[in-house]
Write an enzyme that holds these catalytic residues in place. Structure first.
Site, short mmCIF file in Angstrom:
data_model
loop_
_atom_site.label_atom_id
_atom_site.label_comp_id
_atom_site.label_asym_id
_atom_site.label_seq_id
_atom_site.Cartn_x
_atom_site.Cartn_y
_atom_site.Cartn_z
N LYS A 10 0.86 -1.20 0.00
CA LYS A 10 0.00 0.00 0.00
C LYS A 10 0.89 1.25 0.00
O LYS A 10 1.92 1.25 -0.67
CB LYS A 10 -0.99 -0.07 1.17
CG LYS A 10 -1.79 -1.39 1.16
CD LYS A 10 -2.96 -1.44 2.09
CE LYS A 10 -3.66 -2.79 1.96
NZ LYS A 10 -4.87 -2.89 2.76
N HIS A 97 -8.49 -3.01 -6.36
CA HIS A 97 -8.36 -3.16 -4.91
C HIS A 97 -9.46 -2.36 -4.22
O HIS A 97 -9.84 -1.29 -4.69
CB HIS A 97 -6.97 -2.69 -4.44
CG HIS A 97 -6.73 -3.07 -3.01
ND1 HIS A 97 -7.21 -2.31 -1.97
CD2 HIS A 97 -6.13 -4.15 -2.46
CE1 HIS A 97 -6.90 -2.92 -0.83
NE2 HIS A 97 -6.25 -4.03 -1.10
N GLU A 99 -9.52 -0.43 -1.82
CA GLU A 99 -9.23 0.97 -1.50
C GLU A 99 -9.33 1.85 -2.74
O GLU A 99 -9.68 3.03 -2.65
CB GLU A 99 -7.85 1.05 -0.83
CG GLU A 99 -7.93 0.51 0.60
CD GLU A 99 -6.75 -0.32 1.05
OE1 GLU A 99 -5.65 -0.15 0.51
OE2 GLU A 99 -6.94 -1.16 1.96
N GLU A 170 -11.20 -10.30 -1.36
CA GLU A 170 -10.87 -9.55 -0.14
C GLU A 170 -12.14 -8.91 0.40
O GLU A 170 -12.55 -7.84 -0.07
CB GLU A 170 -9.85 -8.45 -0.45
CG GLU A 170 -8.53 -8.94 -0.99
CD GLU A 170 -7.42 -7.92 -0.76
OE1 GLU A 170 -6.46 -8.27 -0.07
OE2 GLU A 170 -7.53 -6.79 -1.24
N SER A 215 -6.66 -9.39 6.69
CA SER A 215 -6.14 -9.76 8.01
C SER A 215 -5.46 -11.13 8.04
O SER A 215 -5.56 -11.85 9.04
CB SER A 215 -7.23 -9.65 9.08
OG SER A 215 -7.68 -8.31 9.18
P1 13P Z 1 -4.63 -6.47 5.59
O1 13P Z 1 -3.81 -7.71 5.44
O2 13P Z 1 -3.88 -5.35 6.27
O3 13P Z 1 -5.98 -6.73 6.16
O4 13P Z 1 -4.89 -5.90 4.09
C1 13P Z 1 -5.40 -6.76 3.14
C2 13P Z 1 -5.29 -6.11 1.81
O5 13P Z 1 -5.98 -5.14 1.51
C3 13P Z 1 -4.30 -6.63 0.87
O6 13P Z 1 -4.49 -6.11 -0.41
#
Ligand code: 13P
Length: 251
Positions: A10, A97, A99, A170, A215
């Site tokens: 990220k 993704h 986000e 995800e 997670s």
């Molecule tokens: P986390 O592993 O921090 O929950 O993030 C997952 C993610 O968005 C991977 O692309």
């Protein structure tokens, strides 16, 4: 199928930090990486070449990008093309993704445009999908995955090489929250994803990797990776330290 262990960094790490973490990870895990596994580091754009330096040819280690713009070049201020990523040493890229969908407002159609364009440009693409908690609670898991996957793959040729495209499931509610989806929830969602891939790719759908993300930690990775239709993991927080991520990769 070769399982893919992907580290999505990220918006974290300078170039020096990326080079160091990638090098540490290669040192901890490259020599002992079990057969049938590969590792993908996905740093910010600015640190792609530094991460490539860091892994310095470690066997079965790759570098990818978190995003790109679906055009070869042009007046797209702030954007980066697939060819630029390939030139910097990225072999893979994410599309869709959560986000980017929910913080940056990317539509299903735009994610689909990117997915097809990136594949055509020679990137291996990991299309990310997943439902929000309110969608899950409203019984919309299947509807959301169906919409995101049909739109995400709309312009992808049906004869795409199965190792060029992967899906990542995800659930938005499990990202960065410490709330991992339970085994039954993961198995159910991955089976739905496999079915939707079969709609598009027929028998080849069985050779397309489906990653789980949300997670994933050193202490739950082994259980998750052993589940039906789980062909890898996409890890955020627990991928930032080489020690943690090496324990996931070797789990
Ligand atoms: P986390 O592993 O921090 O929950 O993030 C997952 C993610 O968005 C991977 O692309």
């Amino acid at each position: 199928m070769i399982k893919l262990f992907a580290a999505n960094w990220k918006m974290h790490k300078t170039r020096a930090e990326a080079r160091q973490t990638a090098a540490e990870l290669a040192k901890l895990a490259a020599a002992t990486l079990p057969q049938g596994r590969e590792v993908l580091i996905i740093p910010p754009f600015t640190a792609i070449d530094a991460a490539v330096d860091g892994i310095a040819g470690a066997k079965n280690f790759h570098v990818g990008a978190q995003d790109f713009y679906p055009a070869t070049h042009g007046a797209f201020t702030g954007e980066v093309s697939p060819a630029m990523l390939l030139d910097a040493g990225a072999a893979y890229a994410l599309t869709g993704h959560s986000e980017r969908r929910h913080v940056l407002g990317e539509s299903d159609a735009f994610v689909g445009q990117k997915t097809a364009f990136g594949l055509a440009a020679g990137l291996k693409v990991i299309l990310c999908v997943g439902e929000k908690i309110e969608e899950r609670q409203a019984g919309q898991l299947q509807a959301v995955l169906t919409r995101q996957i049909r739109a995400g793959l709309a312009d992808v040729p049906a004869d795409t090489a199965p190792d060029a495209i992967s899906l990542a499931y995800e659930p938005v509610w499990a990202i960065g929250t410490g709330l991992v989806a339970g085994p039954a929830e993961i198995v159910e969602a991955h089976a739905l994803v496999r079915g939707l891939l079969a709609e598009k790719f027929g028998a080849a759908a069985g050779e397309i990797r489906i990653l789980y993300g949300g997670s994933v930690k050193p202490d739950n990775a082994a259980e998750i990776i052993a589940l039906d239709n789980v062909d890898g993991v996409l890890v955020g927080g627990a991928s930032l330290k080489a020690d943690d991520f090496s324990r996931i990769v070797l789990a």
